[in-house]
Write a protein that holds these residues in place. Sequence first.
Motif, PDB file in Angstrom:
ATOM      1  N   LEU A   1      27.307 -28.373 -21.993  1.00  0.00           N
ATOM      2  CA  LEU A   1      26.861 -29.179 -23.133  1.00  0.00           C
ATOM      3  C   LEU A   1      26.084 -28.333 -24.142  1.00  0.00           C
ATOM      4  CD1 LEU A   1      25.599 -32.280 -21.179  1.00  0.00           C
ATOM      5  CD2 LEU A   1      27.719 -32.110 -22.477  1.00  0.00           C
ATOM      6  N   ASN A   2      26.634 -27.172 -24.438  1.00  0.00           N
ATOM      7  CA  ASN A   2      26.011 -26.328 -25.457  1.00  0.00           C
ATOM      8  C   ASN A   2      24.535 -26.062 -25.177  1.00  0.00           C
ATOM      9  OD1 ASN A   2      25.982 -24.803 -27.732  1.00  0.00           O
ATOM     10  ND2 ASN A   2      25.554 -26.512 -29.111  1.00  0.00           N
ATOM     11  N   ASP A   3      24.266 -25.621 -23.964  1.00  0.00           N
ATOM     12  CA  ASP A   3      22.916 -25.263 -23.531  1.00  0.00           C
ATOM     13  C   ASP A   3      21.968 -26.442 -23.452  1.00  0.00           C
ATOM     14  OD1 ASP A   3      22.831 -22.644 -22.734  1.00  0.00           O
ATOM     15  OD2 ASP A   3      22.805 -21.909 -24.794  1.00  0.00           O
ATOM     16  N   MET A   4      22.517 -27.663 -23.597  1.00  0.00           N
ATOM     17  CA  MET A   4      21.614 -28.790 -23.403  1.00  0.00           C
ATOM     18  C   MET A   4      21.222 -28.870 -21.934  1.00  0.00           C
ATOM     19  SD  MET A   4      22.619 -31.925 -25.714  1.00  0.00           S
ATOM     20  CE  MET A   4      22.191 -31.932 -27.433  1.00  0.00           C
ATOM     21  N   TYR A   5      22.088 -28.403 -21.093  1.00  0.00           N
ATOM     22  CA  TYR A   5      21.753 -28.336 -19.676  1.00  0.00           C
ATOM     23  C   TYR A   5      22.206 -26.987 -19.158  1.00  0.00           C
ATOM     24  CZ  TYR A   5      21.435 -29.227 -14.745  1.00  0.00           C
ATOM     25  OH  TYR A   5      21.086 -29.125 -13.427  1.00  0.00           O
ATOM     26  N   ARG A   6      21.341 -26.284 -18.508  1.00  0.00           N
ATOM     27  CA  ARG A   6      21.725 -24.998 -17.958  1.00  0.00           C
ATOM     28  C   ARG A   6      21.039 -24.772 -16.612  1.00  0.00           C
ATOM     29  NH1 ARG A   6      21.447 -20.558 -21.026  1.00  0.00           N
ATOM     30  NH2 ARG A   6      20.155 -19.293 -19.702  1.00  0.00           N
ATOM     31  N   VAL A   7      21.725 -24.005 -15.777  1.00  0.00           N
ATOM     32  CA  VAL A   7      21.151 -23.649 -14.491  1.00  0.00           C
ATOM     33  C   VAL A   7      20.898 -22.153 -14.519  1.00  0.00           C
ATOM     34  CG1 VAL A   7      21.536 -23.472 -12.028  1.00  0.00           C
ATOM     35  CG2 VAL A   7      22.286 -25.488 -13.255  1.00  0.00           C
ATOM     36  N   ASP A   8      19.640 -21.783 -14.465  1.00  0.00           N
ATOM     37  CA  ASP A   8      19.299 -20.365 -14.354  1.00  0.00           C
ATOM     38  C   ASP A   8      18.129 -20.236 -13.379  1.00  0.00           C
ATOM     39  OD1 ASP A   8      17.268 -21.387 -15.869  1.00  0.00           O
ATOM     40  OD2 ASP A   8      17.877 -20.428 -17.734  1.00  0.00           O
ATOM     41  N   GLY A   9      17.707 -19.011 -13.159  1.00  0.00           N
ATOM     42  CA  GLY A   9      16.649 -18.780 -12.176  1.00  0.00           C
ATOM     43  C   GLY A   9      15.398 -19.584 -12.484  1.00  0.00           C
ATOM     44  N   PHE A  10      15.053 -19.591 -13.736  1.00  0.00           N
ATOM     45  CA  PHE A  10      13.866 -20.311 -14.196  1.00  0.00           C
ATOM     46  C   PHE A  10      13.939 -21.788 -13.799  1.00  0.00           C
ATOM     47  CE2 PHE A  10      11.683 -22.720 -17.490  1.00  0.00           C
ATOM     48  CZ  PHE A  10      10.479 -22.058 -17.606  1.00  0.00           C
ATOM     49  N   ALA A  11      15.098 -22.406 -14.124  1.00  0.00           N
ATOM     50  CA  ALA A  11      15.249 -23.835 -13.856  1.00  0.00           C
ATOM     51  C   ALA A  11      15.193 -24.113 -12.358  1.00  0.00           C
ATOM     52  CB  ALA A  11      16.568 -24.330 -14.431  1.00  0.00           C
ATOM     53  N   ASN A  12      15.889 -23.290 -11.585  1.00  0.00           N
ATOM     54  CA  ASN A  12      15.917 -23.524 -10.142  1.00  0.00           C
ATOM     55  C   ASN A  12      14.537 -23.433  -9.525  1.00  0.00           C
ATOM     56  OD1 ASN A  12      18.657 -23.977  -9.931  1.00  0.00           O
ATOM     57  ND2 ASN A  12      19.111 -21.792  -9.823  1.00  0.00           N
ATOM     58  N   ALA A  13      13.788 -22.422  -9.955  1.00  0.00           N
ATOM     59  CA  ALA A  13      12.455 -22.238  -9.397  1.00  0.00           C
ATOM     60  C   ALA A  13      11.614 -23.482  -9.644  1.00  0.00           C
ATOM     61  CB  ALA A  13      11.796 -21.015 -10.022  1.00  0.00           C
ATOM     62  N   PHE A  14      11.616 -23.951 -10.886  1.00  0.00           N
ATOM     63  CA  PHE A  14      10.776 -25.106 -11.190  1.00  0.00           C
ATOM     64  C   PHE A  14      11.282 -26.361 -10.491  1.00  0.00           C
ATOM     65  CE2 PHE A  14       8.763 -22.675 -14.575  1.00  0.00           C
ATOM     66  CZ  PHE A  14       7.475 -23.139 -14.461  1.00  0.00           C
ATOM     67  N   LYS A  15      12.599 -26.498 -10.385  1.00  0.00           N
ATOM     68  CA  LYS A  15      13.120 -27.701  -9.743  1.00  0.00           C
ATOM     69  C   LYS A  15      12.712 -27.759  -8.276  1.00  0.00           C
ATOM     70  CE  LYS A  15      17.173 -28.026 -12.471  1.00  0.00           C
ATOM     71  NZ  LYS A  15      18.636 -27.984 -12.435  1.00  0.00           N
ATOM     72  N   LEU A  16      12.777 -26.602  -7.606  1.00  0.00           N
ATOM     73  CA  LEU A  16      12.350 -26.591  -6.204  1.00  0.00           C
ATOM     74  C   LEU A  16      10.892 -27.002  -6.086  1.00  0.00           C
ATOM     75  CD1 LEU A  16      13.954 -23.527  -4.425  1.00  0.00           C
ATOM     76  CD2 LEU A  16      14.390 -25.950  -4.098  1.00  0.00           C
ATOM     77  N   LEU A  17      10.100 -26.519  -7.028  1.00  0.00           N
ATOM     78  CA  LEU A  17       8.680 -26.854  -7.034  1.00  0.00           C
ATOM     79  C   LEU A  17       8.487 -28.361  -7.218  1.00  0.00           C
ATOM     80  CD1 LEU A  17       6.131 -24.905  -7.090  1.00  0.00           C
ATOM     81  CD2 LEU A  17       5.969 -25.555  -9.472  1.00  0.00           C
TER      82      LEU A  17
END
Lengths: 513, 506
Positions: free
Chosen positions: A74-90
């Motif tokens: 969705l044109n970077d409206m949603y992305r999975v990267d290291g940053f996102a994963n780290a915070f999501k786990l938290l």
Amino acid sequence: MSSVSKWGNLAQYDWSVMSPEFIILGVATLLSLLDLFMNKKADRRILAWIGFLGIIVAGYFVVRNTGQNVVSILNDMYRVDGFANAFKLLFLSGVAFVFLISLTYIDESKNIRYSGEYYYLILTALLGAMLMASSSDLITLFVGLELLSISSYILVGTRKQHIHSNESAFKYVISGGIASAITLYGMSFIYGLTGSTNLYVIAERLSSVFYDGFDFLVYFSFFLMFVGFAFKISVVPYHMWAPDVYQGAPTPIAAFLSVVSKAAGFAIVLRVFLISFGSLVSFDMETGQQGSVLVNTLSVYIAIVAAASMIIGNTLAMRQVNIKRMMAYSGIAQAGYLLVPFATLTVLMFEQTMFYLVAYLFANMGAFAIIMLVNRDQKTEDLKSFAGLYHRAPWMAIAMTFFLLSLAGLPITAGFFGKFYIFMSAIVHSSYWLAGIMLATSVVSYYYYFGVIRQMYMRPGKTEAPLKVPASIGLVVLIALVGTVAAGIMPDPVMQYIHHKFPLQQMFQPGGQ
Amino acid sequence: MANYFLIILTFSPLLGVLLLAFIPKSLPGTVKAIGILATLVPLVLTFMLYANFNLVAEGMQLSQQWNWIRIPIGEQAIPITFEVGVDGLSMPLLVLTTVISTMAAVAALSINKRWKEFYILFLIVEMGMLGVFSSTNLFQFFIFFEFTIIPLFFMMGIWGYMDRERAAMKFLLYNGVGSAIMLIVFVTLFILVGTLSMEEIRQLLTDPMSPRNVPNLPGYIPDSIRFGLFLALLIAFAIKIPVVPFHTWMLKAYQEAHPAVIMISSGVLIKIGGYALIRMNAAFFPEWMNQLSTLIAVLGVINILYGAVLALVQDELKQMLAYSSVSHMGIMLLGLAATNLQGFQGAVFQMVSHGLIAALMFYMVSLVHERTGTSNIRELGGLAKSMPMISGVLLTAMMASAGLPGMSGFISEFLSFVGLFGVKPVIAAVGALGLILTAAYLLRAILGTTFGPIQQKHESLSDAQAIEVVPMVVLLSLVILIGVYPAVLSEPLQTTLQNIVPRIGG
């Protein structure tokens, strides 16, 4: 594009990367439906367990996503990267803790009549937080922010018969609304200047706008957005709500606000400013030197905000007699420490922030679990309710001691290494004044953290009767204690895991398809 | 075994902690016995260390290191190691630690509640102290240092007299500031030098070929930064020693804490300050140690005179002892300020000697306090009649403290002043006035307590019991041993100090 389905591009996207969000969304919907059709008198604890299960499954999918390449839809409206994963786990671990704490809280508290909505609102708040971590478009970021905020407003007020709860919910709505407005106002300038809401496009265009004489507006929008976000992470100048809201909110929700909501605030701060302002370069006409605006100019203001939060949070915490208000001020100070890596921007910025957040998660969740237990037993939130805890529940007192030591940043706890890493960044950056304030205020914080310890060990309590510890609270405390001490003796595995599994540079790879 | 000796020594008190954890609270006798026996393990180990110590070897002995933490920077990682080692400077202090700990564990028999927690905390503090003296890495030094502070906070706050909580909080905050400053210096050094190993830092900072010492090379550390670091360390350790005006935490602690706690604190903990001044200030920044030696000497003289004058007017024996400690630590500073071999020897002698004497004196005063219910000179007197043993040992301890020849106090004061007279005669002369005052306040105290008419209610008090005699005999015989045969201490010290002192060029 060989086969064009009737859904167009939408079908091309790899939607499976969004499975953690879909699961949380699905479980939240399921819970609301179940709640609707369940017998009014029926025990709602089953909902908590379903929600808990959903969080575990979502966590599994996040773990499966880690260590992979960047996936952007969705044109970077949603992305999975290291940053996102780290915070999501938290976030997921934080909410898992909150669910466990809530099980006991809701069980006994007659104040909360609608426990079904309590659980699924936590999940929608979680969904908002996850979106905030996983998006690099101002619109979706803002939607995530609002989803989190609006869910939290209701959650804070769930003790409907409780005057403090009503007051705090109202205060939270008003100040939260103002903060959102300020954020949006700042975003509108950015959009006006660059014509885009995509953070990578903004980053590309911002420099030229900056040179075209709009530098003032660029700064202005930065400050507006920062002030708006400051509300979520509860730092100066937008910290005043925290003590009132924590005091009025149900204790598990206070824990949620202090950890998950705050971490989400840090996610959006780092995501927005590192991407969009990270490459902004200023050019000095006289010397001909180039320099990063974020590093040279803006970081000074962030450092000042950090220092002010440490000073105000720690000094005001000393005067509190209500434990939740004290934890709120402590949280303001902790947010100040957490801003230091962002202000100094050393190579390890992300690792330092994440490590500290992990340490903070364990210490705060453990502390709030015990606070909930003690307050419920003593029917008061006064600091004195901790008097003689050591004689009533020695293991709880010992665990609480470790959580408080971790918050104070003393060995052998995760908080010590968290602070050590952050402190190191300040010294690397030669911000000796910031490092000095950080340590000086830490010493001030000993006064109130050890004040609780003093109550637990040195004061006689009203009763010597053993305190009964429910299994779910025991589990929270045990996990938090093991995490706090293990990371306090061997911080390396955590640090290396963050470093290798969640590479920050992924955040700077635009993935627009 | 030899490789792990120091690790085993450092963590040996934890054996007692483990045992105590499984003993029910309801058996105070067993708890006390195990608490005391547990301190014998490190005691025996340090005696083995002393017996097998290599007197001529330069540098660290029994050293060992493990990788502990890696700070990831890009693909590389800077390690922080866990490393131990012992040399002529730390070995005597390790012995001092275990001796004082065992004696304090015996003194702790007089506590009246929560024995189990007390001995557990006590053993953790002992581990912290052993860890501080056996660390050869700054980071580890810091962590063990904190390990002495936090349990001691509990020990001060839970056991002791009326205003103990305030005393504990004051202790915590003062020491917290000290360790905060220390941490700033350590991290700055880590960033500048790239290591936290004491020996590596020393080499990098003092070797003329090191890039840190060649102007214009990247990584050069200018003098101003070195000065700042030196000063910061000096302040951090001045709080610990304590140097006037940072001494107020100690006054409060002496007044309110349980005697066993003060025996550890005054006997060992405050020596960490002096030890670190030699280990860090003098070793890392010898040129500043030399240039600022006058400042240190002046601080020392202030400590001596301020402490002695105030000790002279105290009616409360415990406060008198606190000021006496301040005064005696001033003598240690004078020895350090001399920056020559005699001076440094005097300083280390003073650490050990004062550790033993202060612990003994405080123990004796606590015995008096236990029996009479007061430690105020005005309410005491003539105690020699009812408790001759206690009075006699108290008198001997005070004489040792005043520097009577044949006891350890004499050697340490003599060496410190001889060292300083050689380089700064005027300051040394002023400081020597303090010795006269010392004799005066100690005589006043002893006259007020043991001589003169005895109060009627004190007439039937009992003298020391057998178990109470043990610490007296042990501490006193060590004081006399060092006094008549100083080589027990000077021989191991010699090689190490000969390594450190010439660099200062004093």
